[in-house]
Design a protein around this motif. Structure first.
Motif, PDB file in Angstrom:
ATOM      1  N   ASP A 147     -51.885  55.830 -38.801  1.00 36.99           N
ATOM      2  CA  ASP A 147     -51.737  56.237 -37.405  1.00 36.99           C
ATOM      3  C   ASP A 147     -51.108  57.624 -37.306  1.00 36.99           C
ATOM      4  N   ILE A 148     -50.079  57.874 -38.105  1.00 35.83           N
ATOM      5  CA  ILE A 148     -49.419  59.180 -38.086  1.00 35.83           C
ATOM      6  C   ILE A 148     -50.378  60.270 -38.548  1.00 35.83           C
ATOM      7  N   ALA A 149     -51.118  60.003 -39.615  1.00 31.01           N
ATOM      8  CA  ALA A 149     -52.073  60.993 -40.120  1.00 31.01           C
ATOM      9  C   ALA A 149     -53.201  61.229 -39.121  1.00 31.01           C
ATOM     10  N   THR A 150     -53.647  60.173 -38.462  1.00 32.42           N
ATOM     11  CA  THR A 150     -54.713  60.312 -37.467  1.00 32.42           C
ATOM     12  C   THR A 150     -54.248  61.147 -36.283  1.00 32.42           C
ATOM     13  N   ALA A 151     -53.026  60.907 -35.835  1.00 31.79           N
ATOM     14  CA  ALA A 151     -52.474  61.713 -34.740  1.00 31.79           C
ATOM     15  C   ALA A 151     -52.391  63.178 -35.154  1.00 31.79           C
TER      16      ALA A 151
END
Length: 359
Positions: free
Chosen positions: A210-214
């Motif tokens: 999720d952090i990488a996608t954001a």
């Protein structure tokens, strides 16, 4: 409520743009993509010297302990410059997994190395949690230049040195972000290299993704902004029928569409970064909203940029197609728009089911 960047964040954005304009012009990008790894060790050292590799890492491990909005500011400028670098895989994937799931010894060893720029890393993940072969992880970015690889199997997360893995280069649409197939068959995994197992491993991985996608959506917004800038500039100077093509309403409509998609993507991306950084309950939803919109918006911005440029937009000498390659690769990275809409729908259904059960 503050909807803009703070003075410190604006200064960081300005500094990042000046640095990347000087150190990563398109000539440097094109030189990098002529190599298999698309990696410039000198540029990586300069990026580390800026402190960007330690932006998110806590101060006790050698980092700066800043937030995801500051990271988004830097990533947007990296996307604008089309930076060929393992920055995202190192700082947002590997570092997050180790910080959220690793032991104290692992954090001291690996996070400090990442923060200083001494170590580059990536994530090798079995496709959808299941192996395509008996031991293969496909589509692993920057594996050939990684100093260590965080590996994800259905039951555990662990750290492996690349010399214990079979790494095979595979063709990639985005020439700035090389892909590899990693075999875990001969991986030697001592107990001290295991980060997490079972449900905890899956939770840590989901958080890191999720952090990488954001972060990726912020990077994509930077690419969209650059496509808009060069397209508007071209429309002002390219003449047809004795006047600039930017005076034609059809071209103006295309540029207006690009502006709308860029600004909308920026709003969604920054909110997603803020939400995951602050660990808000709606973080996962914000990420899926941002990725589902930006995936299509970046692609369509690229389409319109090439359309305004006409036949010239398809030529190797023009920069538009390099951004379009990045747009198409980013569109499917960490899940495309369909994947994230389905994920968002499931979260809404699950929330409704939980609320009904509570009543």
């Amino acid at each position: 409520m503050q909807f803009g960047l703070t003075e410190t964040q604006e200064a960081l954005k300005k500094s990042a743009r000046e640095f990347l304009n000087a150190e990563c012009p398109m000539a440097a990008v094109r030189k990098a993509i002529e190599t298999e790894t698309a990696f410039d060790a000198a540029l990586w050292s300069k990026i580390a010297a800026q402190g960007w590799t330690g932006l998110l890492i806590p101060e006790e491990y050698g980092g700066h302990g800043m937030g995801m909005v500051e990271m988004a500011v830097v990533l947007e400028e990296m996307g604008r410059a089309l930076l060929p670098s393992p920055f995202l895989s190192t700082t947002l994937l590997a570092a997050t997994i180790i910080e959220r799931g690793g032991t104290e010894e692992q954090k001291k060893k690996y996070l400090a190395a990442i923060a200083s720029g001494e170590a580059k890393a990536t994530l090798a993940q079995w496709h959808n949690g299941r192996p395509l072969g008996t031991d293969l992880c496909p589509l692993v970015t920057h594996a050939a230049v990684a100093d260590f690889i965080v590996c994800s199997t259905p039951e555990r997360l662990f750290i492996a040195p690349p010399d214990g893995l079979k790494i095979t280069h595979t063709p990639a649409l985005d020439l700035t972000r090389p892909l590899y197939e990693v075999s875990l068959k001969d991986a030697k995994v001592p107990e001290e290299n295991v980060i997490a197992t079972g449900d905890r491993a899956r939770d840590v991985l989901e958080t890191a993704l999720d952090i990488a996608t954001a972060g990726l959506t912020a990077e994509m917004t930077g690419g969209m902004q650059r496509l808009l800038d060069i397209t508007v500039e071209y429309a002002k100077t390219r003449k047809q029928f004795g006047r600039p093509i930017g005076q034609f309403q059809a071209v103006q409509h295309l540029c207006a569409d690009m502006l709308l998609m860029t600004e909308s993507s920026r709003s969604a991306a920054y909110y997603a970064c803020y939400a995951v950084g602050e660990r808000l309950p709606v973080a996962a939803e914000a990420v899926s909203i941002a990725k589902s919109y930006t995936s299509e918006a970046y692609r369509e911005t690229g389409n319109r940029a090439i359309q305004v440029h006409g036949g010239m937009g398809f030529t190797w000498e023009n920069d538009c197609h390099l951004y379009y390659r990045r747009a198409k690769a980013s569109e499917v990275a960490f899940g495309d728009a369909i994947h994230h809409r389905e994920r968002l729908a499931k979260m809404i259904i699950d929330r409704g089911t939980a609320a009904s059960a509570a009543d």
